[in-house]
Design a protein around this motif. Structure first.
Motif, PDB file in Angstrom:
ATOM      1  N   LEU A 157       0.860  -1.179   0.000  1.00 18.58           N
ATOM      2  CA  LEU A 157       0.000   0.000   0.000  1.00 18.58           C
ATOM      3  C   LEU A 157       0.905   1.241   0.000  1.00 18.58           C
ATOM      4  O   LEU A 157       0.652   2.224  -0.685  1.00 18.58           O
ATOM      5  CB  LEU A 157      -0.921  -0.016   1.230  1.00 18.58           C
ATOM      6  N   TYR A 158       1.989   1.144   0.775  1.00 22.75           N
ATOM      7  CA  TYR A 158       2.962   2.246   0.819  1.00 22.75           C
ATOM      8  C   TYR A 158       3.558   2.477  -0.586  1.00 22.75           C
ATOM      9  O   TYR A 158       3.645   3.610  -1.057  1.00 22.75           O
ATOM     10  CB  TYR A 158       4.049   1.919   1.835  1.00 22.75           C
ATOM     11  N   ALA A 159       3.941   1.373  -1.258  1.00 25.14           N
ATOM     12  CA  ALA A 159       4.534   1.510  -2.603  1.00 25.14           C
ATOM     13  C   ALA A 159       3.538   2.161  -3.555  1.00 25.14           C
ATOM     14  O   ALA A 159       3.886   3.055  -4.337  1.00 25.14           O
ATOM     15  CB  ALA A 159       4.960   0.141  -3.131  1.00 25.14           C
ATOM     16  N   TRP A 160       2.291   1.731  -3.480  1.00 24.94           N
ATOM     17  CA  TRP A 160       1.266   2.275  -4.376  1.00 24.94           C
ATOM     18  C   TRP A 160       1.048   3.756  -4.098  1.00 24.94           C
ATOM     19  O   TRP A 160       0.987   4.585  -5.010  1.00 24.94           O
ATOM     20  CB  TRP A 160      -0.040   1.488  -4.205  1.00 24.94           C
ATOM     21  N   LEU A 161       0.972   4.092  -2.793  1.00 25.36           N
ATOM     22  CA  LEU A 161       0.733   5.497  -2.423  1.00 25.36           C
ATOM     23  C   LEU A 161       1.910   6.380  -2.848  1.00 25.36           C
ATOM     24  O   LEU A 161       1.737   7.526  -3.239  1.00 25.36           O
ATOM     25  CB  LEU A 161       0.516   5.619  -0.911  1.00 25.36           C
ATOM     26  N   LYS A 162       3.103   5.820  -2.767  1.00 25.08           N
ATOM     27  CA  LYS A 162       4.305   6.570  -3.150  1.00 25.08           C
ATOM     28  C   LYS A 162       4.310   6.823  -4.664  1.00 25.08           C
ATOM     29  O   LYS A 162       4.755   7.861  -5.139  1.00 25.08           O
ATOM     30  CB  LYS A 162       5.513   5.714  -2.749  1.00 25.08           C
ATOM     31  N   ASN A 163       3.809   5.865  -5.410  1.00 25.30           N
ATOM     32  CA  ASN A 163       3.805   5.970  -6.877  1.00 25.30           C
ATOM     33  C   ASN A 163       2.688   6.879  -7.381  1.00 25.30           C
ATOM     34  O   ASN A 163       2.833   7.547  -8.400  1.00 25.30           O
ATOM     35  CB  ASN A 163       3.626   4.557  -7.462  1.00 25.30           C
ATOM     36  N   ARG A 164       1.577   6.877  -6.676  1.00 23.99           N
ATOM     37  CA  ARG A 164       0.357   7.514  -7.177  1.00 23.99           C
ATOM     38  C   ARG A 164       0.497   9.005  -7.539  1.00 23.99           C
ATOM     39  O   ARG A 164       0.035   9.419  -8.599  1.00 23.99           O
ATOM     40  CB  ARG A 164      -0.777   7.311  -6.163  1.00 23.99           C
ATOM     41  N   PRO A 165       1.139   9.820  -6.687  1.00 21.39           N
ATOM     42  CA  PRO A 165       1.181  11.249  -7.037  1.00 21.39           C
ATOM     43  C   PRO A 165       1.943  11.538  -8.323  1.00 21.39           C
ATOM     44  O   PRO A 165       1.777  12.595  -8.922  1.00 21.39           O
ATOM     45  CB  PRO A 165       1.911  11.887  -5.846  1.00 21.39           C
ATOM     46  N   TYR A 166       2.774  10.581  -8.757  1.00 18.03           N
ATOM     47  CA  TYR A 166       3.629  10.836  -9.919  1.00 18.03           C
ATOM     48  C   TYR A 166       3.139  10.162 -11.189  1.00 18.03           C
ATOM     49  O   TYR A 166       3.530  10.557 -12.277  1.00 18.03           O
ATOM     50  CB  TYR A 166       5.058  10.353  -9.636  1.00 18.03           C
ATOM     51  N   ASN A 167       2.358   9.115 -11.042  1.00 18.02           N
ATOM     52  CA  ASN A 167       2.049   8.317 -12.220  1.00 18.02           C
ATOM     53  C   ASN A 167       0.562   8.188 -12.476  1.00 18.02           C
ATOM     54  O   ASN A 167      -0.236   8.069 -11.556  1.00 18.02           O
ATOM     55  CB  ASN A 167       2.661   6.919 -12.087  1.00 18.02           C
ATOM     56  N   ALA A 168       0.218   8.174 -13.761  1.00 21.64           N
ATOM     57  CA  ALA A 168      -1.184   8.017 -14.146  1.00 21.64           C
ATOM     58  C   ALA A 168      -1.601   6.550 -14.056  1.00 21.64           C
ATOM     59  O   ALA A 168      -2.785   6.254 -13.999  1.00 21.64           O
ATOM     60  CB  ALA A 168      -1.373   8.534 -15.569  1.00 21.64           C
ATOM     61  N   ARG A 169      -0.606   5.648 -14.092  1.00 20.86           N
ATOM     62  CA  ARG A 169      -0.889   4.209 -13.947  1.00 20.86           C
ATOM     63  C   ARG A 169      -0.144   3.717 -12.709  1.00 20.86           C
ATOM     64  O   ARG A 169       0.871   3.034 -12.810  1.00 20.86           O
ATOM     65  CB  ARG A 169      -0.378   3.451 -15.179  1.00 20.86           C
ATOM     66  N   PRO A 170      -0.662   4.080 -11.506  1.00 20.54           N
ATOM     67  CA  PRO A 170       0.112   3.797 -10.292  1.00 20.54           C
ATOM     68  C   PRO A 170       0.185   2.321  -9.928  1.00 20.54           C
ATOM     69  O   PRO A 170       1.058   1.912  -9.172  1.00 20.54           O
ATOM     70  CB  PRO A 170      -0.626   4.584  -9.203  1.00 20.54           C
ATOM     71  N   GLY A 171      -0.716   1.488 -10.469  1.00 21.78           N
ATOM     72  CA  GLY A 171      -0.662   0.052 -10.188  1.00 21.78           C
ATOM     73  C   GLY A 171       0.332  -0.605 -11.127  1.00 21.78           C
ATOM     74  O   GLY A 171       1.303   0.004 -11.550  1.00 21.78           O
ATOM     75  N   GLU A 172       0.094  -1.860 -11.441  1.00 17.78           N
ATOM     76  CA  GLU A 172       0.956  -2.618 -12.367  1.00 17.78           C
ATOM     77  C   GLU A 172       2.410  -2.580 -11.910  1.00 17.78           C
ATOM     78  O   GLU A 172       3.314  -2.389 -12.704  1.00 17.78           O
ATOM     79  CB  GLU A 172       0.812  -2.084 -13.792  1.00 17.78           C
ATOM     80  N   LEU A 173       2.587  -2.745 -10.593  1.00 24.44           N
ATOM     81  CA  LEU A 173       3.938  -2.665 -10.050  1.00 24.44           C
ATOM     82  C   LEU A 173       4.542  -4.023  -9.725  1.00 24.44           C
ATOM     83  O   LEU A 173       5.630  -4.100  -9.176  1.00 24.44           O
ATOM     84  CB  LEU A 173       3.949  -1.794  -8.775  1.00 24.44           C
ATOM     85  N   TRP A 174       3.826  -5.114 -10.075  1.00 23.35           N
ATOM     86  CA  TRP A 174       4.420  -6.432  -9.796  1.00 23.35           C
ATOM     87  C   TRP A 174       5.583  -6.693 -10.724  1.00 23.35           C
ATOM     88  O   TRP A 174       6.644  -7.131 -10.280  1.00 23.35           O
ATOM     89  CB  TRP A 174       3.373  -7.549  -9.934  1.00 23.35           C
ATOM     90  N   ARG A 175       5.390  -6.443 -12.025  1.00 29.67           N
ATOM     91  CA  ARG A 175       6.456  -6.656 -13.007  1.00 29.67           C
ATOM     92  C   ARG A 175       6.440  -5.486 -13.995  1.00 29.67           C
ATOM     93  O   ARG A 175       6.078  -5.652 -15.168  1.00 29.67           O
ATOM     94  CB  ARG A 175       6.242  -7.988 -13.755  1.00 29.67           C
ATOM     95  N   PRO A 176       6.824  -4.283 -13.521  1.00 24.69           N
ATOM     96  CA  PRO A 176       6.680  -3.099 -14.371  1.00 24.69           C
ATOM     97  C   PRO A 176       7.525  -3.157 -15.650  1.00 24.69           C
ATOM     98  O   PRO A 176       7.291  -2.390 -16.572  1.00 24.69           O
ATOM     99  CB  PRO A 176       7.105  -1.932 -13.474  1.00 24.69           C
TER     100      PRO A 176
END
Ligand SMILES: C[S@@+](CC[C@H](N)C(=O)[O-])C[C@H]1O[C@@H](n2cnc3c(N)ncnc32)[C@H](O)[C@@H]1O
Length: 206
Positions: A157-176
């Motif tokens: 959840l921390y990783a997602w929240l950290k990514n969200r303000p910068y990216n339009a596709r904040p998910g898809e972080l398992w194998r980017p």
């Protein structure tokens, strides 16, 4: 709103403070650029170049006889990159304010840097457009954010929240990296930032 429009809106807010906030990841940037193994006279592409924070390191790698090509779609980020190049009087940097999906490079690249360009790595149209303009065998280096291993649970959840303000596709972080992988002959990977980051390096398929 398209992912590109959302990203442009987000970076309108980030541009002014971007360089200061990126200072702590400079060692990772240096490590990723070193993986490109740049040689004098080469042409290197800086994908989603932001404010041009990598330009000095890339120029050092390709020398005066080489060239840095760069594009960035956020007008506010690009303006800072443009000011940097004008201030330093760097003649061998070609740059344009354009999206990865539509940019046309003036020449094919020998090496390509994707430094924290998650949205571009998740856009099939962007990868298709870029990779057809890169030389076969070109060296590719990537750094970015990823999820911690699944067993860490709520940490992601921390990783997602950290990514969200910068990216339009904040998910898809398992194998980017999995959409660029098919374009590469081999893609070596290392985990960074206690599991929340990765660096990858390979060559474009012939
Ligand atoms: C986290 S910043 C990284 C900037 C730069 N690569 C660096 O290392 O400092 C991500 C950049 O990608 C840009 N970007 C996102 N999607 C893009 C796209 N589809 N085309 C071009 N630039 C894009 C953003 O505007 C932003 O400047």
């Amino acid at each position: 709103m398209t992912p590109n429009e959302l990203s442009i809106r987000r970076y309108r807010r980030h541009a002014a403070g971007y360089d200061a906030s990126a200072q702590r990841t400079m060692p990772l940037r240096r490590r990723t650029i070193a993986l490109l193994d740049l040689q004098p006279g080469q042409v290197v592409l800086d994908v989603g170049a932001g404010t041009g924070l990598s330009y000095a390191l890339l120029r050092a790698g390709v020398g005066d006889a080489g060239r840095v090509l760069a594009f960035e779609q956020s007008p506010e980020m690009f303006e800072l990159a443009r000011e940097r190049v004008a201030r330093e009087d760097w003649r061998n940097v070609w740059q344009v304010c354009e999206s990865a999906e539509t940019v046309q490079l003036p020449q094919p690249a020998d090496a390509v840097l994707f430094n924290y360009t998650h949205d571009i790595l998740r856009s099939r149209a962007a990868l298709h457009n870029l990779m057809r303009q890169v030389k076969p065998g070109a060296r590719i280096a990537i750094a970015g954010i990823r999820y911690f291993p699944w067993w860490t649970g709520p940490l992601n959840l921390y990783a997602w929240l950290k990514n969200r303000p910068y990216n339009a596709r904040p998910g898809e972080l398992w194998r980017p990296w999995d959409r660029i992988e098919p374009y590469c002959q081999s893609l070596q990977r290392w985990t960074t930032q206690f599991g929340m980051g990765y660096i990858a390096c390979g060559h474009k398929r012939d």
